[in-house]
Design a protein around this motif. Structure first.
Motif, mmCIF file in Angstrom:
data_model
loop_
_atom_site.group_PDB
_atom_site.id
_atom_site.type_symbol
_atom_site.label_atom_id
_atom_site.label_comp_id
_atom_site.label_asym_id
_atom_site.label_seq_id
_atom_site.Cartn_x
_atom_site.Cartn_y
_atom_site.Cartn_z
ATOM 1 N N ARG A 133 -4.402 -10.154 -2.136
ATOM 2 C CA ARG A 133 -4.488 -8.695 -2.254
ATOM 3 C C ARG A 133 -5.940 -8.234 -2.300
ATOM 4 O O ARG A 133 -6.312 -7.237 -1.660
ATOM 5 C CB ARG A 133 -3.741 -8.240 -3.514
ATOM 6 N N ALA A 178 2.019 -3.778 -0.492
ATOM 7 C CA ALA A 178 2.217 -2.444 0.081
ATOM 8 C C ALA A 178 1.712 -1.336 -0.833
ATOM 9 O O ALA A 178 1.439 -0.228 -0.365
ATOM 10 C CB ALA A 178 3.700 -2.234 0.376
ATOM 11 N N GLN A 179 1.572 -1.616 -2.121
ATOM 12 C CA GLN A 179 1.167 -0.578 -3.067
ATOM 13 C C GLN A 179 -0.313 -0.250 -2.999
ATOM 14 O O GLN A 179 -0.749 0.780 -3.524
ATOM 15 C CB GLN A 179 1.533 -1.013 -4.485
ATOM 16 N N GLU A 180 -1.101 -1.093 -2.352
ATOM 17 C CA GLU A 180 -2.547 -0.852 -2.282
ATOM 18 C C GLU A 180 -2.857 0.225 -1.241
ATOM 19 O O GLU A 180 -2.283 0.242 -0.155
ATOM 20 C CB GLU A 180 -3.281 -2.143 -1.933
ATOM 21 N N THR A 186 -3.742 -0.820 2.407
ATOM 22 C CA THR A 186 -2.883 -1.779 3.108
ATOM 23 C C THR A 186 -2.391 -1.253 4.446
ATOM 24 O O THR A 186 -2.355 -1.991 5.437
ATOM 25 C CB THR A 186 -1.684 -2.163 2.223
ATOM 26 N N LEU A 187 -2.001 0.004 4.514
ATOM 27 C CA LEU A 187 -1.448 0.537 5.750
ATOM 28 C C LEU A 187 -2.452 0.412 6.898
ATOM 29 O O LEU A 187 -2.104 -0.033 8.000
ATOM 30 C CB LEU A 187 -1.027 1.993 5.562
ATOM 31 N N CYS A 214 6.648 -1.895 4.878
ATOM 32 C CA CYS A 214 6.649 -1.716 3.425
ATOM 33 C C CYS A 214 5.541 -0.762 2.975
ATOM 34 O O CYS A 214 5.735 0.049 2.058
ATOM 35 C CB CYS A 214 6.499 -3.066 2.728
ATOM 36 N N ALA A 215 4.377 -0.859 3.607
ATOM 37 C CA ALA A 215 3.273 0.034 3.252
ATOM 38 C C ALA A 215 3.597 1.479 3.620
ATOM 39 O O ALA A 215 3.231 2.416 2.893
ATOM 40 C CB ALA A 215 1.990 -0.421 3.946
ATOM 41 N N GLU A 254 5.901 2.842 0.986
ATOM 42 C CA GLU A 254 5.156 3.192 -0.229
ATOM 43 C C GLU A 254 4.487 4.556 -0.088
ATOM 44 O O GLU A 254 4.525 5.387 -1.001
ATOM 45 C CB GLU A 254 4.118 2.106 -0.521
ATOM 46 N N ARG A 255 3.889 4.808 1.063
ATOM 47 C CA ARG A 255 3.238 6.099 1.285
ATOM 48 C C ARG A 255 4.262 7.229 1.343
ATOM 49 O O ARG A 255 4.008 8.335 0.854
ATOM 50 C CB ARG A 255 2.394 6.049 2.555
#
Length: 316
Positions: A32, A65-67, A70-71, A93-94, A97-98
């Motif tokens: 990460r 995906a929470q960072e 990441t996207l 997943c990213a 999250e967004r």
């Protein structure tokens, strides 16, 4: 995973330093950090090494995906390797999250997860991404359908079962205490049909906490879980005993989300007034608390966790 905790007010900064969704996955933490610096090749190696350990793969991808970055890096990875299922699932997943944070259109997240599912038809993780999205935004029939898609690919999927319990607990929110509520039936069914060593044995405890969250928010239970009496009825005590006995016999040190279960179980034992049993669980949890269920229904999870832990361990 259960729904995100409410805003933490003055405790936000301190709590943010106390909770890490990666839990004790040291390899995930390293990857990460590399991804946040634009080095997606380390994430590629991590996911390749994870293989078809579906619970671990789901855990790692949803945490990555929470960072916030990441996207963008997932898009770069997909441009470099357009046929990579791992890049596609991370992108999906990213995007989910967004979308959950109101920074992307939900339909774009759905499209990204469907594209990932087409590249990796045996992988439950794109469907987990869709389940995460619809657990918050979708109709119940969509949630059930997506849960079935995950379960078809991995019958004992830990995260998916937690999401399903959280959603089912919200049925008939104003009905009050009901030992026959469908969330309990579902959790008991899942625990009974799973193998003897499956951590789904803890699911009835999760169902009990999720139903408390809903009842307390509706005003039919006190917001202090210890004062509510929700954990001291005959059925509740049976559930807590069975789950604790399972943990003593089958503790799964290697499961990537076992600390989620341990936090639910420690919370239950605290509310039940079983201090010695809670203490044993807090020793195992160490420095890896989770926001849920300590935040239920509207509490500062950091304060709730530390208070319960200090009391159980006699360090008040």
């Amino acid at each position: 995973m259960s729904p995100p905790p409410p805003p933490l007010g003055r405790g936000r900064k301190r709590a943010a330093q106390s909770f890490d969704a990666a839990l004790d996955d040291a390899e995930l933490v390293v990857a990460r950090t590399s991804l946040s610096q634009g080095r997606w090749t380390e994430v590629r190696a991590l996911l390749a090494d994870t293989g078809e350990d579906w619970d671990r793969r789901g855990h790692r991808l949803t945490v990555l995906a929470q960072e916030s970055a990441t996207l963008a890096w997932a898009r770069d990875w997909q441009l470099a390797e357009p046929e990579s299922p791992d890049a596609a699932v991370l992108l999906g997943c990213a995007t989910v999250e967004r979308a959950l944070n109101g920074k992307e259109r939900p339909e774009r997240a759905r499209d990204a997860c469907r594209a990932a599912a087409a590249l990796a038809p045996a992988d439950p993780t794109p469907w987990l991404g869709l389940l995460l999205l619809e657990r918050s935004l979708g109709a119940e029939e969509d949630v059930v359908r997506l849960f079935d898609e995950v379960r078809h690919r991995h019958a004992g999927h830990h995260h998916a079962h937690h999401l399903m319990v959280a959603r089912l607990a919200e049925r008939r929110a104003t009905a009050g205490q009901d030992p026959l509520h469908e969330v309990y039936d579902f959790a008991n069914w899942a625990a009974e049909q799973a193998p003897a060593d499956s951590p789904l044995a803890i699911l009835p405890v999760v169902a009990h906490a999720e139903r408390f969250r809903v009842l307390a928010a509706a005003g039919s239970e006190p917001t202090d879980p210890v004062a509510s009496g929700h954990w001291v009825g005959r059925r509740a005590r049976q559930v807590m005993k069975a789950a604790f006995d399972w943990w003593l016999e089958w503790e799964r040190d290697g499961h990537p989300r076992r600390l989620v279960d341990l936090n639910f179980l420690a919370h239950a034992k605290t509310c039940e007034g079983r201090g010695a049993e809670a203490a044993a669980l807090f020793h195992r949890i160490g420095e890896h608390p989770t926001p849920a269920p300590w935040s239920y229904p509207d509490r500062d999870p950091y304060t709730a966790f530390r208070t319960a832990r200090d009391s159980a361990l006699g360090t008040v």
